[in-house]
Write an enzyme that holds these catalytic residues in place. Structure first.
Site, mmCIF file in Angstrom:
data_model
loop_
_atom_site.group_PDB
_atom_site.id
_atom_site.type_symbol
_atom_site.label_atom_id
_atom_site.label_comp_id
_atom_site.label_asym_id
_atom_site.label_seq_id
_atom_site.Cartn_x
_atom_site.Cartn_y
_atom_site.Cartn_z
ATOM 1 N N GLU A 424 0.823 -1.218 0.000
ATOM 2 C CA GLU A 424 0.000 0.000 0.000
ATOM 3 C C GLU A 424 0.856 1.267 0.000
ATOM 4 O O GLU A 424 0.617 2.212 0.751
ATOM 5 C CB GLU A 424 -0.954 -0.010 1.198
ATOM 6 N N GLU A 505 -4.349 -8.754 0.114
ATOM 7 C CA GLU A 505 -5.090 -8.557 1.363
ATOM 8 C C GLU A 505 -6.577 -8.600 1.048
ATOM 9 O O GLU A 505 -7.035 -7.979 0.085
ATOM 10 C CB GLU A 505 -4.761 -7.215 2.035
#
Length: 851
Positions: A424, A505
């Site tokens: 991220e 994720e």
């Protein structure tokens, strides 16, 4: 496009061997007899610290986990543990005179963080990143001979804002002293690949780096032997090498293994490579390396293949703490976590978001887990206020060093199927920074051209538009399901038809083990008890319920699989209850290793041939008589029938809309029902007694389960995961304490305080319950509160003293306060269950230790 990789890997381990005929290469533990203190000293002023400030410790060591969490805004992401500060470790040691001709170094597997190492007052090393392993050469400041004491000091520093979760503080992984000849195999200098793997043979390439002494030039012989699991030689080779004084050379050899046994998640077969270095017929160095032979590939259309067989990746993200042990690495604790995950059906681990301890990778090799091996959580752009440390302050000076040592250490593990460069990363928003991602990927390929590189992208559209997806070999998506049918939409774009995908994720739902909120259908979060509802029908804004992700996984054939956030609860990131909690709520399993209800959701999906029925919620609800109490069931069957006190409440069939009904009204319940293993009866009225569910598959009964209303606690039942352990510092026994009534039924509403005692040849290491809101230190005490019927005690033996350990636990009378935790709450009326009496039978269990 197929990304195909044919490799086998090793977990590096050094054996004792003869050198120059009368000396040995030695790799010995350097974990014992340390002292530590926390204080703002310098190497010049450390002598002013009084001796009373130093406490004896043994490594691996996490100082912070024994402290009481302190509520404070600056530390809430760390679970309120007092991480920031300056820490000092010291150790004295003596070396014999005969070691003067050796090269002597220390190998630190992990120091948290910004470590500077001093020997006899001189700086000999520094390492900033807290997760990568590194060697430190102790020459030329060593002293040798009797009475010549060497003083080693390690200073580490944790700033106030350097992490998004609990990292621990200290020398939290193993330390090794390594002694070698001046001419020797380079540390992490063996690289093994298998360019050809077939049923009848495999070609094994071995590349070995050797460092020559400053005074030696000449010829040497490098021998390589491959041994099977019975220690039989199955391949061997030798090659003459020319050495030049003070230089490092690389020697390549090709070996052929006939009818190889392939490493697989179902049969993790390991070979052993023995590499010997000889000069003038004298053995100078020797290494032993475990490895596996196998092939794998990522396919843009069909997902992941291992040894030619399609395998869906059923993975979890895990942070590096080990529950009540903190971050101090322990091999048995990590093995227990993997055993629990295996029971659920998990076959893969993402080391989120940093390099793991080498021991975890050894376990994955041995137990058959796939690994996505991750290096960084962030790069050059800080993530909010939590990057005051490595990023961006040290990035330019350190990222290449960290990547190099990371890949060289781990590149031979058969469990690792991909590298991850980041998670991220905010850089996704900036097109010009895509070049940095490409540079990082190229650097991975420089040290290991055999594996793909991925990254976890959460800004999907930015990652596509700014070119980041083009800089990795396999695209990793975080929470892509929130964008609808993203996986298939991405696959349908012509420019990405050859790009494999994996969900790095998913889900990220929160729950507290054994806790349920009423009225039914309220959001999981924001309740008055700072707990999250175990019905798990809602998710944070960036995620989706597990049932929705399971549907997307099932309907996205090109997707390699998923990594759920997270396998276990972890310390820190206690969102959304940052002020009043110390643990996360994301795990499928709580901090102590007790499965939550959501565990069984995935077990029913990931182990379709394992016949099971799981019922929730529990059925002990004094005061709820006559009230609506919906029942959910997870099963691998396609049909189930519910009975309450013998009365049928009807059947649910997979694929029919009534399995999901209005509880998931945000989503298409009809479509969802085809892919979820959750079956729901929403109209059940609570009455004490028995709840039974019978499950069928293809018309045949496969399983049934029943839960009952429990009475008052009558005794404490202790169960050890292993009742026989080694008499050393490392091995552990995990003892579960269950509150049960006079009929032996589990009492899920018990939250009383328990007192533990240990007698014999052992000691109490840690306590815990998995309660996110409990601020009691998990180490250093003898009392702990149960949480929803359970508590955990961890014990170990005494090094070198076999015998028995008797563990006893009893209830402790305590005043009931407003902070007491209960297993349910009525949102509108804040109704709590009544506390249990402490007048019940104590529990006892005996664990034996042996050499």
């Amino acid at each position: 496009m197929n990304l195909s990789y044919s490799i086998f890997l090793l977990a590096i381990a050094f054996s004792v061997c003869a050198c120059h005929g009368d000396t040995d290469r030695e790799r010995t533990s350097f974990n014992a007899d340390w002292q530590m203190m926390k204080g703002d000293f310098t190497v010049q002023t450390i002598g002013e610290a009084g001796e009373q400030l130093w406490e004896p410790v043994r490594l691996p060591h996490d100082w912070a986990i024994s402290q009481r969490p302190v509520k404070g805004a600056s530390m809430k992401n760390y679970g309120h543990y007092p991480l920031p500060g300056t820490y000092w470790y010291r150790k004295s040691f003596v070396l014999p005179e005969e070691d003067q001709d050796k090269l002597i170094s220390l190998y630190f597997e992990g120091i948290m963080r910004d470590a500077t190492i001093y020997l006899n007052g001189e700086q000999v090393g520094r390492w900033v990143y807290g997760y990568t392993s590194f060697p430190v050469n102790l020459l030329p400041y060593l002293k040798f001979g009797e009475g010549e004491v060497n003083e080693l000091l390690v200073r580490l520093h944790l700033t106030k804002k350097f992490t998004r979760w609990y990292t621990g503080a200290g020398i939290y992984r193993d330390v090794w002293m390594i002694k070698t000849n001046p001419t020797h195999f380079v540390h992490d200098g063996v690289f093994i690949t298998t360019p050809t793997v077939q049923n009848d043979y495999a070609i094994v390439n071995v590349e070995t780096e050797i460092s020559s002494a400053a005074s030696f030039s000449g010829k040497g012989l490098v021998e390589a032997f491959i041994l099977n699991s019975q220690d039989e030689v199955v391949a061997q080779g030798k090659r003459v090498a020319d050495f030049r004084a003070g230089e490092t050379i690389s020697v390549e050899q090709e070996l052929k293994v006939l009818k190889p046994n392939l490493w697989d998640i179902e049969n993790p077969y390991l070979y052993k490579l023995v590499t010997k270095l000889k000069i003038d017929e004298m053995r100078v160095d020797e290494l032993e390396t475990n490895f596996g032979i196998r092939t794998f590939r990522f396919d843009a259309n069909e997902g992941f293949f291992l040894n030619g067989r399609h395998v869906k990746i059923y993975g979890v993200n895990n942070h590096h703490d080990l529950g009540p042990l903190g971050t101090a690495f322990n091999l048995r604790a990590a093995e227990r976590q993997l055993e629990i995950l295996r029971e659920m059906g998990c076959n893969a681990i993402r080391t989120s978001h940093n390099p793991s301890a080498p021991g975890l990778l050894d376990l994955c090799d041995r137990m058959g887990f796939l690994v996505m091996n991750e290096l960084f959580d962030s790069w050059t752009i800080p993530k909010g206020v939590h990057d005051e440390g490595y990023t961006p302050k040290h990035w330019d000076d350190w990222w290449e060093k960290d990547l190099k040592t990371f890949v060289r250490r781990d590149r031979n593990h058969p469990s690792i199927i991909m590298w991850s460069s980041g998670n991220e990363i905010p850089e996704q928003r900036h097109e010009k920074l895509a070049q940095l991602s490409r540079e990082i990927t190229d650097e991975f390929h420089k040290y290991d051209p055999t594996r793909p590189v991925t990254a976890g992208f959460n800004l999907n559209k930015d990652a596509v538009e700014n070119g980041f997806v083009d800089t990795v070999d396999v695209v990793g998506w975080n929470y892509a399901t929130k964008f609808g049918d993203w996986y298939n939409d991405f696959r349908a774009r012509p420019e990405f038809k050859d790009k494999p995908q994996i969900a790095t994720e998913t889900v990220s739902t929160q729950s507290s083990r054994g806790y349920y909120r009423f009225p039914y259908g309220e959001p999981n979060l924001n309740g008055p008890e700072n707990q999250a509802c175990s019905y798990v029908m809602r998710a944070p804004h960036y995620g989706l319920p597990p049932d929705m992700e399971l549907m997307r996984q099932a309907t996205s054939p090109s997707l390699a699989g998923e990594f759920i956030w997270t396998g276990f609860d972890y310390i820190g990131e206690p969102w959304p209850y940052e002020e009043d909690s110390t643990l996360s709520y994301y795990g499928l399993i709580d901090l102590c290793g007790f499965p939550k209800d959501i565990f069984y959701n995935y077990q029913s999906a990931w182990r379709p041939n394992y016949d099971m029925v799981h019922i929730l919620p529990h059925w002990t609800w004094p005061g709820r008589e006559g009230k609506l109490t919906p029942i959910h069931v997870f099963t691998n069957g396609d049909e189930a029938e519910l009975f309450v006190n013998g009365k049928s409440h009807g059947k649910r069939r997979k694929g029919e809309g009534n399995t999901m009904v209005k509880s998931f009204s945000r989503h298409d319940a009809g479509s969802l029902a085809k892919f979820t293993n959750r079956m729901i009866w929403e109209d059940v009225i609570y009455e004490p007694g028995e709840v039974k569910v019978v499950a069928w598959k293809n018309g045949e009964k496969i399983a049934e389960n029943a839960i009952h209303t429990a009475g008052e606690v009558a005794r404490l039942q202790l169960t050890a995961d292993r009742k026989k352990i080694r008499a050393d510092y490392e091995d552990l026994s995990f003892i579960t304490v269950d509150a049960v009534d006079d009929a032996g039924r589990f009492v899920p509403t018990f939250n009383g305080t328990l007192e533990f005692s240990v007698e014999g040849e052992g000691e109490l290491v840690a306590l815990g319950s998995g309660n996110p809101t409990d601020f009691t230190p998990m180490q250093g005490g003898s009392t702990y509160r149960a949480f929803n019927g359970k508590c955990l005690a961890i014990v170990r033996g005494i090094d070198g003293k076999p015998g028995s350990i008797t563990v006893r636990v009893k209830g402790v009378p305590a005043r009931i306060t407003a902070e007491d935790v209960y297993s349910s709450v009525e949102v509108t009326g804040r109704k709590k269950t009544a506390p249990h009496s402490t007048q019940f039978e104590s529990g006892e269990i005996i664990v034996t230790t042996e050499l």
